[in-house]
Design a protein around this motif. Structure first.
Motif, mmCIF file in Angstrom:
data_model
loop_
_atom_site.group_PDB
_atom_site.id
_atom_site.type_symbol
_atom_site.label_atom_id
_atom_site.label_comp_id
_atom_site.label_asym_id
_atom_site.label_seq_id
_atom_site.Cartn_x
_atom_site.Cartn_y
_atom_site.Cartn_z
ATOM 1 N N ASN A 1 -2.571 -8.842 -2.981
ATOM 2 C CA ASN A 1 -1.234 -8.700 -2.396
ATOM 3 C C ASN A 1 -0.363 -7.662 -3.108
ATOM 4 N N GLY A 2 -0.936 -6.516 -3.369
ATOM 5 C CA GLY A 2 -0.170 -5.442 -3.977
ATOM 6 C C GLY A 2 0.124 -5.618 -5.453
ATOM 7 N N VAL A 3 -0.618 -6.482 -6.124
ATOM 8 C CA VAL A 3 -0.410 -6.721 -7.558
ATOM 9 C C VAL A 3 -1.757 -6.637 -8.281
ATOM 10 N N ILE A 4 -1.788 -5.867 -9.359
ATOM 11 C CA ILE A 4 -2.983 -5.788 -10.200
ATOM 12 C C ILE A 4 -2.787 -6.717 -11.386
ATOM 13 N N CYS B 1 -4.187 3.859 -14.234
ATOM 14 C CA CYS B 1 -3.497 4.001 -15.521
ATOM 15 C C CYS B 1 -2.100 4.586 -15.330
ATOM 16 N N LEU B 2 -1.995 5.615 -14.501
ATOM 17 C CA LEU B 2 -0.707 6.278 -14.272
ATOM 18 C C LEU B 2 0.262 5.384 -13.502
ATOM 19 N N ALA B 3 -0.270 4.487 -12.687
ATOM 20 C CA ALA B 3 0.586 3.640 -11.853
ATOM 21 C C ALA B 3 1.012 2.355 -12.548
ATOM 22 N N THR B 4 0.266 1.934 -13.568
ATOM 23 C CA THR B 4 0.539 0.628 -14.185
ATOM 24 C C THR B 4 0.724 0.670 -15.694
ATOM 25 N N THR C 1 1.786 0.265 -5.255
ATOM 26 C CA THR C 1 2.126 0.592 -3.868
ATOM 27 C C THR C 1 0.994 0.172 -2.926
ATOM 28 N N ALA C 2 1.350 -0.037 -1.674
ATOM 29 C CA ALA C 2 0.348 -0.390 -0.671
ATOM 30 C C ALA C 2 -0.670 0.732 -0.514
#
Length: 330
Positions: free
Chosen positions: A212-215, A192-195, A231-232
């Motif tokens: 590949n690093g995408v939600i 939640c905090l990252a996206t 992020t990775a």
């Protein structure tokens, strides 16, 4: 006889201008009855397919049922809407749909507001009920105007959006790691905090939604799919979590309990949603573009995203540069 007086003084029309076309109706006066009889005879002569429509006596609950069968079942929240509409019909004593009185509806709304229902909830219900009439009229199920078309929604006082500072984020995550028995709380909060995702979206994230690093979030509130890069490091952490603990289950209660154990105090109803506000607020404060934020959050209207615009650094500096004291020499 085509016209006959009843014992209560009313006049009954029973006319069959042509075989198989029989019309019956009751009127207060003989003149009204005679005009109806003449109209029936004339109409049938002009157009053999014509027949006067009977009064629509279907109840509000029946209309809600028709709406659900013809349209509501296809909506993501159709069952929930139907439940609310059935409850509303019951409170209004299930009147004939065509005779729903706007004043009766407004009085019920006032009572519910006094009992603690929020203006937003009541406005949503008004929108649901209007949609029933509009949809049924569009489908030709009813032929009369929406009785609530002119009823105005309640004015909703905009609430201040609560978001967490960097220090509060640290405090919250530490408490989650230290005191939560549910292992899924931390990973959901981090997503939640990252996206800027809603709690339910992060909670329902499947392995197919991480590539590949995408939600990629599907099954969202507005039904649209949206993708947000991460992020990775976070991607690796999510994958490790799934391998160790499996897919997340319902973790919102554990999150709320962890939040309650911190020094953070948020307005009622903004617990998990504060994480979404936190992402948006920090995004704008760090110089993010408002249009990009709209796409990340999945807002269908820019108006929703503009709630965060006042946090932009340039916006705040404009208050200093262009305020009245800037040129007044104070």
């Amino acid at each position: 006889m085509a016209i006959d007086q009843l014992p209560d003084g009313r006049w009954k029309v029973d006319v069959e201008p042509i075989k198989g076309k029989r019309f019956r109706k009751t009127f207060k006066t003989k003149g009204e009855a005679q005009r109806f009889e003449a109209s029936c005879r004339a109409k049938v002569v002009e157009n053999p397919d014509w027949s006067p429509r009977p009064k629509d006596r279907r109840t509000l609950a029946e209309l809600v049922g028709l709406w659900f069968d013809l349209h509501g079942h296809s909506l993501r929240d159709g069952e929930r809407r139907r439940s609310k509409l059935d409850a509303l019909a019951k409170r209004l004593r299930n009147p004939q749909g065509a005779k729903l009185d706007p004043q009766t509806y407004a009085q019920d709304r006032r009572i519910r507001l006094g009992e603690g229902a929020s203006p937003k909830t009541l406005n949503n219900e008004l929108g649901y009920l209007r949609a029933v009439y509009n949809e049924l009229r569009g489908l030709g199920v009813i032929d009369y105007a929406n009785p609530l078309a002119l009823v105005k929604p309640l004015k909703v006082q905009e609430r201040e959006l609560s978001w967490l500072t960097t220090e509060q984020i640290t405090e919250l995550l530490e408490e989650i790691r230290r005191g939560c028995a549910n292992p899924h709380v931390e990973i959901i909060a981090l997503i939640c905090l990252a996206t800027g995702a809603r709690w339910s979206e992060a909670e329902k994230l499947k392995p197919t939604g991480l590539r590949n690093g995408v939600i990629t979030f599907s099954g969202t509130k507005n039904g649209k799919v949206r993708s947000v890069p991460i992020t990775a490091e976070l991607e690796a952490k999510i994958v490790r979590h799934w391998k160790q603990h499996g897919q997340p289950n319902s973790a919102i209660t554990s999150f709320r309990r962890a939040l309650a154990r911190t020094t953070i105090r948020l307005p009622k109803g903004q617990a998990a949603h504060a994480l979404r506000h936190t992402f948006a607020s920090h995004f704008i404060q760090n110089g993010g573009n408002i249009l990009t934020l709209q796409k990340i959050l999945g807002h269908s209207s820019l108006t929703m995203t503009m709630r965060y615009a006042h946090l932009a650094p340039d916006h705040l500096q404009d208050a200093v540069r262009f305020g009245p004291l800037a040129t007044a020499g104070h």
